[in-house]
Design an enzyme around this catalytic site. Sequence first.
Site, PDB file in Angstrom:
ATOM      1  N   PHE A   1     -10.296  -4.887  11.249  1.00 18.69           N
ATOM      2  CA  PHE A   1     -11.773  -4.671  10.584  1.00 18.69           C
ATOM      3  C   PHE A   1     -11.829  -5.227   8.982  1.00 18.69           C
ATOM      4  O   PHE A   1     -12.539  -4.852   8.214  1.00 18.69           O
ATOM      5  CB  PHE A   1     -12.372  -3.308  10.492  1.00 18.69           C
ATOM      6  CG  PHE A   1     -10.987  -2.274   9.963  1.00 18.69           C
ATOM      7  CD1 PHE A   1     -10.898  -1.866   8.875  1.00 18.69           C
ATOM      8  CD2 PHE A   1     -10.476  -1.650  10.964  1.00 18.69           C
ATOM      9  CE1 PHE A   1      -9.838  -1.161   8.397  1.00 18.69           C
ATOM     10  CE2 PHE A   1      -9.472  -0.642  10.594  1.00 18.69           C
ATOM     11  CZ  PHE A   1      -9.121  -0.430   9.549  1.00 18.69           C
TER      12      PHE A   1
ATOM     13  N   TYR B   1       0.920  -1.247   0.113  1.00 16.65           N
ATOM     14  CA  TYR B   1      -0.214   0.084   0.102  1.00 16.65           C
ATOM     15  C   TYR B   1       0.612   1.559  -0.070  1.00 16.65           C
ATOM     16  O   TYR B   1       0.142   2.369  -0.039  1.00 16.65           O
ATOM     17  CB  TYR B   1      -1.061  -0.192   1.213  1.00 16.65           C
ATOM     18  CG  TYR B   1      -1.958  -0.986   0.966  1.00 16.65           C
ATOM     19  CD1 TYR B   1      -3.101  -1.027   0.287  1.00 16.65           C
ATOM     20  CD2 TYR B   1      -1.812  -2.374   1.691  1.00 16.65           C
ATOM     21  CE1 TYR B   1      -4.274  -1.692   0.092  1.00 16.65           C
ATOM     22  CE2 TYR B   1      -2.738  -3.357   1.444  1.00 16.65           C
ATOM     23  CZ  TYR B   1      -3.828  -2.996   0.644  1.00 16.65           C
ATOM     24  OH  TYR B   1      -4.839  -4.046   0.399  1.00 16.65           O
TER      25      TYR B   1
END
Length: 409
Positions: free
Chosen positions: A409, A123
Amino acid sequence: MTVELRVLESGQWDDWYGELERAFGGVRESAEERALWRDLTEYERSLAAWDGEELVGTTGAFSFRLSVPGGSLVPTAGVTCVGVRSTHRRRGVLTAMMRRQLDDVRGWGEPLAVLGASEPPIYGRFGYGLATERLRMEIDSVRVRLAAVSGADEVRLRLVPPGAGSAACEAVYARRVAGRPGMLARQPGWERLPLLDPPSERRGAGEQQCVLAERDGEVIGYARFCVKPDWDEAGPKGSVLVRDVEALDPAGYAALWRYLFGVDLTSTVTASNRPADDPVLHLVSDIRRCRVRVRDGMFLRLVDVGRALAARTYAAPVDVVFAVEDAFCPWNEGSWRLSGDQKGAVCERTTDAPDLSLSVRELASAYLGGFSLTALAAAGRVRELRPGALTEAASAFGHEVAPWLPHGF
């Protein structure tokens, strides 16, 4: 190859989530896990990549509020469910999804995006920087002792079913959020996540347990854990697997750890996600027997540099011009003047000469106070253009509490 990105429709969820499971090895999650994630999915913020009639990529973004230095809760996109079918990797699918997603996040008016990376190298090219760390500890609870803390003996401990204790635990958690950058204010529905306990994920441990710490009838802390029994010829050597420990004061915190150290038939206490400055590090008698390891935690992206830097406070007065590089989100490129202190901040575009030059990744790593701009400069990732500017900015960005993401999450 032409791939079309479409907003997820509710009737596509099973195929969409199944594609994600396939990207992560093909193991189907339990019905309990799937039901939770289906209920939490925000369809209008989720994307599916289609190659004709084939669903080949997934991503989503939860609407969170993230604690930042100063205690503000900033609207934040929680990037999740990122996967690309193996037949379509290295063909620009992930880049297309990240491009669309960050454009959407900007349109939603959220200045930050965060994620937990399955593979950390992925990322950075999209502007995400490592912003928090987490500790894993495997503590020899037979040989390691805990220091006495005043008031701990007056704390009452009470075992309750996890579901029955949920409301009290959530109340304690909510009071802790503003005090530690990186924590997420749990939205309705997210109180179910800590209770998730599918048998397939226990790996030999028993059911989740919950112990509440109380003083004068008020819950001041809690621990959620499970016990993995084990024996050898010498006797029991089970492990306490810690999931959560939170408390409102040192006495409650020490009492909870003392309880975890004293669980019958165990000799090890293991915690896999604790903050880098966890107070328990200063309670133990022998840090070497705690086998502490540091891992990457949350990755953060400044979607709107000006709004993000203005949303937090600063430990010391600062008036610095940053020259920011951001090829993936070019609206952030250019010079920004940050002026602020412990009361608040302003960050606006400027034509003034820059004092520091860096990419948006370095700003992301320093944003919550977890990594020093001085350390990043020593690695060649920040350039000082005005003498003294680096010290000024590094002092201002620091924070007395280490940032930490308490759950995934």
